[in-house]
Design a protein around this motif. Structure first.
Motif, PDB file in Angstrom:
ATOM      1  N   VAL A   1       0.855  -1.182   0.000  1.00 46.41           N
ATOM      2  CA  VAL A   1       0.000   0.000   0.000  1.00 46.41           C
ATOM      3  C   VAL A   1       0.895   1.237   0.000  1.00 46.41           C
ATOM      4  O   VAL A   1       1.846   1.326   0.789  1.00 46.41           O
ATOM      5  CB  VAL A   1      -0.944   0.024   1.220  1.00 46.41           C
ATOM      6  N   VAL A   2       0.576   2.172  -0.892  1.00 45.08           N
ATOM      7  CA  VAL A   2       1.333   3.414  -1.007  1.00 45.08           C
ATOM      8  C   VAL A   2       0.376   4.579  -0.806  1.00 45.08           C
ATOM      9  O   VAL A   2      -0.606   4.722  -1.550  1.00 45.08           O
ATOM     10  CB  VAL A   2       2.015   3.535  -2.392  1.00 45.08           C
ATOM     11  N   GLY A   3       0.630   5.397   0.198  1.00 47.75           N
ATOM     12  CA  GLY A   3      -0.199   6.575   0.458  1.00 47.75           C
ATOM     13  C   GLY A   3       0.474   7.845  -0.020  1.00 47.75           C
ATOM     14  O   GLY A   3       1.627   7.842  -0.447  1.00 47.75           O
ATOM     15  N   THR A   4      -0.267   8.928   0.076  1.00 47.56           N
ATOM     16  CA  THR A   4       0.237  10.222  -0.390  1.00 47.56           C
ATOM     17  C   THR A   4      -0.182  11.310   0.586  1.00 47.56           C
ATOM     18  O   THR A   4      -1.352  11.386   0.959  1.00 47.56           O
ATOM     19  CB  THR A   4      -0.322  10.560  -1.787  1.00 47.56           C
ATOM     20  N   GLY A   5       0.763  12.137   0.985  1.00 48.77           N
ATOM     21  CA  GLY A   5       0.408  13.302   1.770  1.00 48.77           C
ATOM     22  C   GLY A   5       1.198  13.471   3.047  1.00 48.77           C
ATOM     23  O   GLY A   5       1.605  14.561   3.393  1.00 48.77           O
ATOM     24  N   ALA A   6       1.393  12.403   3.820  1.00 48.22           N
ATOM     25  CA  ALA A   6       1.891  12.541   5.197  1.00 48.22           C
ATOM     26  C   ALA A   6       1.002  13.541   5.926  1.00 48.22           C
ATOM     27  O   ALA A   6       1.465  14.473   6.572  1.00 48.22           O
ATOM     28  CB  ALA A   6       3.363  12.982   5.227  1.00 48.22           C
TER      29      ALA A   6
ATOM     30  N   LEU B   1       4.990   2.514   1.912  1.00 48.17           N
ATOM     31  CA  LEU B   1       5.557   3.733   1.337  1.00 48.17           C
ATOM     32  C   LEU B   1       4.609   4.912   1.517  1.00 48.17           C
ATOM     33  O   LEU B   1       3.379   4.745   1.445  1.00 48.17           O
ATOM     34  CB  LEU B   1       5.844   3.556  -0.151  1.00 48.17           C
ATOM     35  N   GLU B   2       5.182   6.092   1.723  1.00 51.68           N
ATOM     36  CA  GLU B   2       4.405   7.317   1.840  1.00 51.68           C
ATOM     37  C   GLU B   2       5.046   8.396   0.970  1.00 51.68           C
ATOM     38  O   GLU B   2       6.244   8.708   1.115  1.00 51.68           O
ATOM     39  CB  GLU B   2       4.363   7.795   3.291  1.00 51.68           C
TER      40      GLU B   2
ATOM     41  N   MET C   1       1.765   2.720   9.391  1.00 52.96           N
ATOM     42  CA  MET C   1       3.118   2.293   9.024  1.00 52.96           C
ATOM     43  C   MET C   1       3.838   1.642  10.199  1.00 52.96           C
ATOM     44  O   MET C   1       4.657   0.734  10.011  1.00 52.96           O
ATOM     45  CB  MET C   1       3.932   3.480   8.492  1.00 52.96           C
ATOM     46  N   GLN C   2       3.519   2.080  11.424  1.00 49.05           N
ATOM     47  CA  GLN C   2       4.168   1.526  12.605  1.00 49.05           C
ATOM     48  C   GLN C   2       3.846   0.039  12.799  1.00 49.05           C
ATOM     49  O   GLN C   2       4.583  -0.671  13.486  1.00 49.05           O
ATOM     50  CB  GLN C   2       3.732   2.307  13.856  1.00 49.05           C
TER      51      GLN C   2
ATOM     52  N   THR D   1       8.629  17.466  -2.012  1.00 44.09           N
ATOM     53  CA  THR D   1       8.050  16.192  -1.573  1.00 44.09           C
ATOM     54  C   THR D   1       9.131  15.117  -1.644  1.00 44.09           C
ATOM     55  O   THR D   1      10.176  15.302  -2.267  1.00 44.09           O
ATOM     56  CB  THR D   1       6.872  15.757  -2.461  1.00 44.09           C
ATOM     57  N   THR D   2       8.855  13.985  -1.009  1.00 40.78           N
ATOM     58  CA  THR D   2       9.764  12.846  -1.109  1.00 40.78           C
ATOM     59  C   THR D   2       9.020  11.575  -0.725  1.00 40.78           C
ATOM     60  O   THR D   2       8.035  11.626   0.017  1.00 40.78           O
ATOM     61  CB  THR D   2      11.003  13.039  -0.209  1.00 40.78           C
TER      62      THR D   2
END
Length: 340
Positions: free
Chosen positions: A242-247, A264-265, A256-257, A298-299
């Motif tokens: 699963v890959v998210g976007t934003g933090a 991935l974020e 994620m913990q 971003t990163t």
């Protein structure tokens, strides 16, 4: 888009280092922010960044929530203009709907800074490079999966209402396919940018075809909603990414913990966006030359990298400004909304 119309957030901050002329005169600006969805973690942290920067410069920020209602956003803009706010910052509910606001503000000489999404007739927008953000996350996902991976099937939980989120989804697939050319998007969903809708449409899609290797969400709510649908269906998580976007806030950190499939974020640092929006608003009010696009960095982050950018105790987080400010924003984006 020519690079002469683009400036990084770092450059804006450098141009405004020290106190502004208005702050020196003891006359702080009245800045109005019309947020499109104030209950969302992302915007709460954008507002936090705005308030912290405004306080540093001796200005005040007043926030009105449009709550995803275009009519309320128009009414809020009319209210701010009637009360002669010095500058308005606005996150569009939708891009076409804010055009009349921008037209009236320009006629009345009211400076407006857009946040997040460009719109026709704008003076300037503070935003990330959405395509680049998705692209870099796609490359990172491909590298994590391995270049020799075959038959990678993706469920995209998107938001086709906004060009910014369309760019993220397109960028993710393009980045992933640079590493794994055979990767394909199996489901392209409209999750509405919120977890409940994302869970609903994801559940329906998975009922039709659950042979998915990667879930990409255009924001954290989309990714988390889709993951909830996956779990509700009782599907195995061992081979899922699963890959998210934003933090955006705490939700992605909490997930994620667990060291589960959320690996991935694509971090967009909302506090940095808010900070830069205030700097840009001050520059615009002072009549300084402001680029059409002010780019914020971003990163893509793995769990092991998150702590370099956010301290986190399970209940709150604190941005690590030195690390975030050290990130370099591109001189110009790989793709803009006008390229769609």
């Amino acid at each position: 888009m020519k690079s002469t119309h683009v400036l990084s957030a770092v450059a804006i901050a450098a141009a405004l280092s020290g106190t502004t002329a208005l702050a020196q005169d003891g006359e702080g600006l009245r800045i109005g922010y019309i947020v499109n969805y104030a209950t969302h973690e992302w915007y709460q942290n954008v507002i936090l960044g705005m308030e912290q920067r405004a306080e540093q410069l001796g200005h005040t920020v007043e926030v009105i929530d449009a709550n995803l209602d275009m009519a309320r956003q128009v009414a809020a803009a009319e209210d701010f203009m009637a009360r002669e706010m010095d500058v308005i910052i606005m996150t569009p509910v939708n891009e076409e709907g804010v055009v009349p606001i921008l037209r009236r503000a320009r006629a009345d000489g009211v400076p407006i800074v857009l946040e997040g999404n460009p719109a026709p007739g704008m003076q300037t927008v503070v935003a990330i490079c959405d395509y680049d953000t998705g692209y870099l996350a796609g490359v990172a996902a491909g590298e994590a999966l391995g270049a020799d991976a075959e038959g990678i099937r993706v469920m995209n939980v998107g938001l086709p209402l906004l060009s910014a989120t369309i760019l993220r989804s397109r960028g993710f697939m393009d980045g992933l396919q640079t590493v794994i050319p055979s990767a394909e998007m199996v489901h392209d969903l409209d999750g509405g940018g919120n977890p409940d809708r994302s869970q609903e449409v994801s559940a329906a899609a998975l009922a039709a075809d659950s042979d998915i290797d990667v879930i990409y969400g255009i924001n954290d709510s989309s990714a988390l909603g889709a993951l909830q649908a996956w779990r509700a269906a009782g599907l195995p998580e061992d081979d899922l990414m699963v890959v998210g976007t934003g933090a955006e806030g705490l939700a992605f950190l909490n997930e994620m913990q667990t060291e589960g499939p959320y690996q991935l974020e694509a971090a967009m640092f909302p506090e940095k966006i808010g900070f830069t929006a205030i700097d840009t608003a001050v520059a615009l009010f002072n009549g300084e030359e402001v680029p059409e696009y002010v780019i914020s960095p971003t990163t893509a982050l793995t769990l092991g990298e998150v702590s370099s950018y956010y301290s986190y105790d399970g209940e709150s987080r604190e941005i690590q400004w030195d690390a975030v400010n050290a990130l370099e924003a591109p001189e110009q984006c790989m793709m803009y909304a006008s390229d769609l």
